[in-house]
Design a protein around this motif. Structure first.
Motif, PDB file in Angstrom:
ATOM      1  N   SER A   1      12.072   4.131  -3.152  1.00  0.00           N
ATOM      2  CA  SER A   1      12.273   5.127  -2.101  1.00  0.00           C
ATOM      3  C   SER A   1      11.578   6.415  -2.495  1.00  0.00           C
ATOM      4  CB  SER A   1      13.758   5.456  -1.978  1.00  0.00           C
ATOM      5  OG  SER A   1      14.435   4.425  -1.351  1.00  0.00           O
ATOM      6  N   HIS A   2      10.856   7.010  -1.569  1.00  0.00           N
ATOM      7  CA  HIS A   2      10.269   8.325  -1.848  1.00  0.00           C
ATOM      8  C   HIS A   2      11.230   9.395  -1.333  1.00  0.00           C
ATOM      9  CE1 HIS A   2       7.636  11.679  -2.142  1.00  0.00           C
ATOM     10  NE2 HIS A   2       6.598  10.940  -2.491  1.00  0.00           N
ATOM     11  N   PRO A   3      11.593  10.375  -2.178  1.00  0.00           N
ATOM     12  CA  PRO A   3      12.570  11.389  -1.741  1.00  0.00           C
ATOM     13  C   PRO A   3      12.158  12.111  -0.450  1.00  0.00           C
ATOM     14  CG  PRO A   3      12.161  11.578  -4.092  1.00  0.00           C
ATOM     15  CD  PRO A   3      11.175  10.567  -3.576  1.00  0.00           C
TER      16      PRO A   3
ATOM     17  N   ASN B   1       1.697  16.732  -5.774  1.00  0.00           N
ATOM     18  CA  ASN B   1       1.638  16.384  -4.343  1.00  0.00           C
ATOM     19  C   ASN B   1       2.804  15.491  -3.941  1.00  0.00           C
ATOM     20  OD1 ASN B   1       0.532  16.462  -1.763  1.00  0.00           O
ATOM     21  ND2 ASN B   1      -0.619  14.566  -2.061  1.00  0.00           N
ATOM     22  N   ARG B   2       4.001  15.877  -4.384  1.00  0.00           N
ATOM     23  CA  ARG B   2       5.164  15.033  -4.106  1.00  0.00           C
ATOM     24  C   ARG B   2       5.826  15.335  -2.771  1.00  0.00           C
ATOM     25  NH1 ARG B   2       6.183  10.309  -5.920  1.00  0.00           N
ATOM     26  NH2 ARG B   2       8.439  10.624  -6.046  1.00  0.00           N
ATOM     27  N   GLY B   3       5.618  16.541  -2.236  1.00  0.00           N
ATOM     28  CA  GLY B   3       6.141  16.801  -0.889  1.00  0.00           C
ATOM     29  C   GLY B   3       7.613  17.182  -0.824  1.00  0.00           C
TER      30      GLY B   3
ATOM     31  N   GLY C   1       8.434  -2.349  -1.655  1.00  0.00           N
ATOM     32  CA  GLY C   1       7.337  -1.586  -1.075  1.00  0.00           C
ATOM     33  C   GLY C   1       7.132  -0.361  -1.952  1.00  0.00           C
ATOM     34  N   GLN C   2       5.945   0.237  -1.936  1.00  0.00           N
ATOM     35  CA  GLN C   2       5.723   1.437  -2.749  1.00  0.00           C
ATOM     36  C   GLN C   2       6.555   2.589  -2.216  1.00  0.00           C
ATOM     37  OE1 GLN C   2       4.258   1.240  -5.468  1.00  0.00           O
ATOM     38  NE2 GLN C   2       3.036  -0.603  -5.266  1.00  0.00           N
ATOM     39  N   ASN C   3       6.799   2.582  -0.906  1.00  0.00           N
ATOM     40  CA  ASN C   3       7.592   3.642  -0.289  1.00  0.00           C
ATOM     41  C   ASN C   3       8.320   3.023   0.902  1.00  0.00           C
ATOM     42  OD1 ASN C   3       8.617   5.958   0.819  1.00  0.00           O
ATOM     43  ND2 ASN C   3       6.657   6.719   1.562  1.00  0.00           N
TER      44      ASN C   3
ATOM     45  N   GLY D   1       0.798  -1.222   0.000  1.00  0.00           N
ATOM     46  CA  GLY D   1       0.000   0.000   0.000  1.00  0.00           C
ATOM     47  C   GLY D   1       0.830   1.270   0.000  1.00  0.00           C
ATOM     48  N   CYS D   2       0.128   2.394  -0.034  1.00  0.00           N
ATOM     49  CA  CYS D   2       0.805   3.693  -0.062  1.00  0.00           C
ATOM     50  C   CYS D   2      -0.109   4.745   0.561  1.00  0.00           C
ATOM     51  CB  CYS D   2       1.139   4.078  -1.507  1.00  0.00           C
ATOM     52  SG  CYS D   2       2.062   5.617  -1.591  1.00  0.00           S
ATOM     53  N   ASN D   3       0.509   5.669   1.307  1.00  0.00           N
ATOM     54  CA  ASN D   3      -0.273   6.738   1.951  1.00  0.00           C
ATOM     55  C   ASN D   3      -0.107   8.076   1.257  1.00  0.00           C
ATOM     56  OD1 ASN D   3      -0.926   4.890   3.857  1.00  0.00           O
ATOM     57  ND2 ASN D   3       0.205   5.809   5.536  1.00  0.00           N
ATOM     58  N   ASN D   4       0.610   8.112   0.153  1.00  0.00           N
ATOM     59  CA  ASN D   4       1.067   9.425  -0.326  1.00  0.00           C
ATOM     60  C   ASN D   4       0.109  10.171  -1.238  1.00  0.00           C
ATOM     61  OD1 ASN D   4       3.497   9.604   1.070  1.00  0.00           O
ATOM     62  ND2 ASN D   4       4.368   8.059  -0.278  1.00  0.00           N
ATOM     63  N   PHE D   5      -0.718   9.483  -1.953  1.00  0.00           N
ATOM     64  CA  PHE D   5      -1.684  10.137  -2.835  1.00  0.00           C
ATOM     65  C   PHE D   5      -1.040  11.179  -3.744  1.00  0.00           C
ATOM     66  CE2 PHE D   5      -4.330   8.265   0.407  1.00  0.00           C
ATOM     67  CZ  PHE D   5      -5.377   7.743  -0.337  1.00  0.00           C
ATOM     68  N   CYS D   6       0.003  10.795  -4.447  1.00  0.00           N
ATOM     69  CA  CYS D   6       0.508  11.651  -5.519  1.00  0.00           C
ATOM     70  C   CYS D   6      -0.668  11.838  -6.476  1.00  0.00           C
ATOM     71  CB  CYS D   6       1.689  10.992  -6.217  1.00  0.00           C
ATOM     72  SG  CYS D   6       3.058  10.702  -5.070  1.00  0.00           S
ATOM     73  N   SER D   7      -0.831  13.051  -7.006  1.00  0.00           N
ATOM     74  CA  SER D   7      -2.120  13.371  -7.641  1.00  0.00           C
ATOM     75  C   SER D   7      -2.361  12.615  -8.949  1.00  0.00           C
ATOM     76  CB  SER D   7      -2.219  14.882  -7.883  1.00  0.00           C
ATOM     77  OG  SER D   7      -1.210  15.271  -8.782  1.00  0.00           O
ATOM     78  N   TYR D   8      -1.305  11.991  -9.523  1.00  0.00           N
ATOM     79  CA  TYR D   8      -1.454  11.273 -10.793  1.00  0.00           C
ATOM     80  C   TYR D   8      -1.604   9.767 -10.591  1.00  0.00           C
ATOM     81  CZ  TYR D   8       3.388  10.680  -9.491  1.00  0.00           C
ATOM     82  OH  TYR D   8       4.521  10.404  -8.771  1.00  0.00           O
ATOM     83  N   CYS D   9      -1.485   9.308  -9.348  1.00  0.00           N
ATOM     84  CA  CYS D   9      -1.238   7.878  -9.129  1.00  0.00           C
ATOM     85  C   CYS D   9      -2.462   7.160  -8.574  1.00  0.00           C
ATOM     86  CB  CYS D   9      -0.064   7.716  -8.179  1.00  0.00           C
ATOM     87  SG  CYS D   9       0.381   5.991  -7.902  1.00  0.00           S
ATOM     88  N   VAL D  10      -2.685   5.968  -9.085  1.00  0.00           N
ATOM     89  CA  VAL D  10      -3.865   5.200  -8.714  1.00  0.00           C
ATOM     90  C   VAL D  10      -3.546   4.191  -7.595  1.00  0.00           C
ATOM     91  CG1 VAL D  10      -3.603   3.291 -10.377  1.00  0.00           C
ATOM     92  CG2 VAL D  10      -5.872   4.197  -9.903  1.00  0.00           C
ATOM     93  N   VAL D  11      -2.258   4.047  -7.293  1.00  0.00           N
ATOM     94  CA  VAL D  11      -1.843   2.989  -6.348  1.00  0.00           C
ATOM     95  C   VAL D  11      -2.544   3.062  -4.990  1.00  0.00           C
ATOM     96  CG1 VAL D  11       0.142   2.140  -4.990  1.00  0.00           C
ATOM     97  CG2 VAL D  11       0.329   2.398  -7.457  1.00  0.00           C
ATOM     98  N   PRO D  12      -2.621   4.241  -4.333  1.00  0.00           N
ATOM     99  CA  PRO D  12      -3.280   4.252  -3.012  1.00  0.00           C
ATOM    100  C   PRO D  12      -4.745   3.804  -3.085  1.00  0.00           C
ATOM    101  CG  PRO D  12      -2.053   6.276  -3.372  1.00  0.00           C
ATOM    102  CD  PRO D  12      -2.081   5.563  -4.687  1.00  0.00           C
ATOM    103  N   TYR D  13      -5.372   3.975  -4.244  1.00  0.00           N
ATOM    104  CA  TYR D  13      -6.779   3.576  -4.384  1.00  0.00           C
ATOM    105  C   TYR D  13      -6.909   2.063  -4.602  1.00  0.00           C
ATOM    106  CZ  TYR D  13      -7.008   8.592  -5.209  1.00  0.00           C
ATOM    107  OH  TYR D  13      -6.861   9.945  -5.084  1.00  0.00           O
TER     108      TYR D  13
HETATM  109  S1  SF4 Z   1       3.668   7.580  -7.024  1.00  0.00           S
HETATM  110 FE1  SF4 Z   1       4.439   6.192  -5.473  1.00  0.00          FE
HETATM  111  S2  SF4 Z   1       4.450   7.423  -3.605  1.00  0.00           S
HETATM  112 FE2  SF4 Z   1       3.083   8.455  -5.028  1.00  0.00          FE
HETATM  113  S3  SF4 Z   1       1.045   7.630  -4.596  1.00  0.00           S
HETATM  114 FE3  SF4 Z   1       1.895   6.381  -6.257  1.00  0.00          FE
HETATM  115  S4  SF4 Z   1       2.840   4.654  -5.213  1.00  0.00           S
HETATM  116 FE4  SF4 Z   1       2.495   6.243  -3.647  1.00  0.00          FE
END
Ligand code: SF4
Length: 470
Positions: free
Chosen positions: A269-271, A308-310, A232-234, A188-200
């Motif tokens: 790794s997330h920067p 929303n990369r932080g 892991g996603q992050n 899973g992932c908690n980051n919700f980058c605005s283009y990414c479907v992974v957290p959903y």
């Molecule tokens: S790009 Fe990576 S860090 Fe961002 S929401 Fe998707 S899986 Fe998570």
């Protein structure tokens, strides 16, 4: 967040009983039935497919590379880009002929693509010969789901839940990658980058217990694998949900202590979560690869904020400088998205500037692909596909030149590599990787596969190095 580990373990016992039941039935058939597992997308999906194969093997299935002759076909899908989804749908479409020829064939579709409601619906309506659809959170229930479609007068089964999922430890794993093994450490992932479907589609971050990971790492080493990638996603936020004071660096240190000659890799790794402690741990652990895949995605601060990369461009460059200071020979790779909605030509120049300043060893580059349900898919985008393609070509041209220059710097050096397979090319019949992950083609006997060798680098291209075993 405290996780309830009991419920899935009890369910797992039930799944084991079902696997034994199916194995008994398959054992009484004159020939062992065959399964075909097709995997799309990232390493996490590869690791999930190894668990699907593990369960299939326990249920008495052999494996085939020919889907048309398989008794069970499992397609493990990806949702990260539209292109991947189109390929999956094309392949499901092509299976209709095989199904006509063999009405008993079971076709199952699982993974991230079908975790999206609209895609599960599409399969239900447009592909009536697909027997089973299950989402990412249902993977441990695969035996039960398969058993229900194996019944006489079978009904189609759709199992897609939207829970964040539990971690089911103890699923059988069937690895067949020779010297390399995937080892998931979190989901899973908690980051919700605005283009990414992974957290959903993969739910919130859930870390495996460190003891379970270390135990699995030990058994992987005992089985003879030489190259372990922690997944892991992050990975940099590993352990936060466990409230046990453990982090990803601790995990690397513990795995590094396992006896044996092997390499520890990790991704992604997330920067925003990578730290000096991580770099120092990598430098201090003999088995940790001097490689970090650190996706920066875009070089412009406005675009990074919209993503929303932080982090900012300068923040990223400072992080890279720190990594290079702690690990001078570090191999750096990254992901870049070109043409995020509204990204202008000027803003794209900042991405090129990051390439010039960091000088990545290699890059994974993508043109932005809108994903339904993500914030970015609703952002205005005045730029055409041609505009984006033009930028993309410039990006590749620059990166190819940098990769070629960086590879040329290896010529004349002697490096330690792990020989991992055959190339099919007579002149350089074996492929191998440096600890930093650089591809090196060499000549030698196939019995070198799985061994570490010292290799003198004699030539290079944009994509690979060439060398001789010394
Ligand atoms: S790009 Fe990576 S860090 Fe961002 S929401 Fe998707 S899986 Fe998570």
């Amino acid at each position: 967040m405290k996780r309830n580990m009991d419920a899935p373990q009890i369910d797992l016992m039930r799944q084991s009983e079902i696997m034994a039941r199916i194995a008994q039935r398959n054992g009484s058939r004159p020939e062992r039935p065959a399964a075909f597992v097709d995997t799309y997308g990232c390493q996490q999906n590869e690791a999930d497919s190894e668990r699907i194969r593990g369960m299939l093997s326990k249920m008495g299935y052999a494996f085939t590379n020919d889907e048309s002759s398989a008794d069970v076909v499992v397609i493990n899908t990806c949702a990260v880009r539209e292109h991947a989804e189109m390929r999956v749908l094309g392949n499901i479409g092509a299976l209709s002929h095989a199904k006509k020829a063999n009405r008993d064939m079971v076709i199952a579709v699982c993974g991230c693509m079908v975790q999206q409601e609209h895609m599960a619906e599409k399969i239900k309506k447009s592909y009536p010969y697909v027997d089973l659809v299950f989402g990412t959170h249902e993977l441990p229930r695969f035996p039960e789901l398969l058993e229900s479609v194996l019944k006489p007068n079978r009904k189609r089964v759709f199992a897609v839940t939207s829970s964040d999922g539990e971690i089911a430890e103890g699923l059988p794993v069937h690895r067949d990658r020779g010297v390399k093994a995937w080892l998931p450490v979190m989901y899973g992932c908690n980051n919700f980058c605005s283009y990414c479907v992974v957290p959903y589609v993969r739910g919130r971050e859930r870390s495996r217990m460190p003891e379970s990971i270390v135990e699995e790492a030990k058994s992987i080493v005992l089985e003879g694998y030489k190259d372990i990638t922690l997944l892991g996603q992050n990975v940099n936020s590993y352990g936060r949900d466990l409230n046990r004071g453990v982090d990803f660096s601790y995990l690397i240190e513990e795995i590094d202590k396992i006896d044996g000659d092997f390499i520890i890799r990790f991704m992604t790794s997330h920067p925003k979560d990578a730290t000096r402690r991580l770099f120092e741990t990598m430098a201090g652990c003999r088995k940790a690869a001097p490689h970090i895949h650190l996706p920066f995605q875009a070089g412009n601060d406005r675009v990074l904020k919209a993503m929303n990369r932080g982090y900012t461009k300068n923040g990223y460059l400072e992080l890279v400088a720190e990594a290079k200071e702690v690990i001078p020979d570090i191999v750096l790779t990254s992901d870049v998205i070109v043409g995020f909605p509204g990204e202008t030509d000027e803003e794209f120049e900042d991405t090129l500037d990051v390439l010039k300043k960091v000088r990545f060893d290699s890059l994974f580059t993508f043109i932005y692909s809108p994903r339904k349900g993500t914030p970015a898919a609703g952002m205005p985008d005045p730029f055409t596909r041609e505009d984006k393609q033009r930028r993309f070509d410039r990006l590749l041209e620059l990166q190819y030149a940098i990769s070629a220059e960086k590879h040329a710097e290896y010529v004349g050096r002697t490096v330690r590599v792990l020989v991992d397979g055959e190339t099919g090319d007579e002149k350089a019949n074996l492929s191998s990787r440096t600890a930093g992950g650089r591809l090196v083609h060499i000549r030698g006997d196939a019995d070198n596969i799985g061994k570490f060798k010292d290799v003198k680098i004699t030539g290079s291209t944009t994509w690979a190095l060439f060398g001789e075993i010394v």
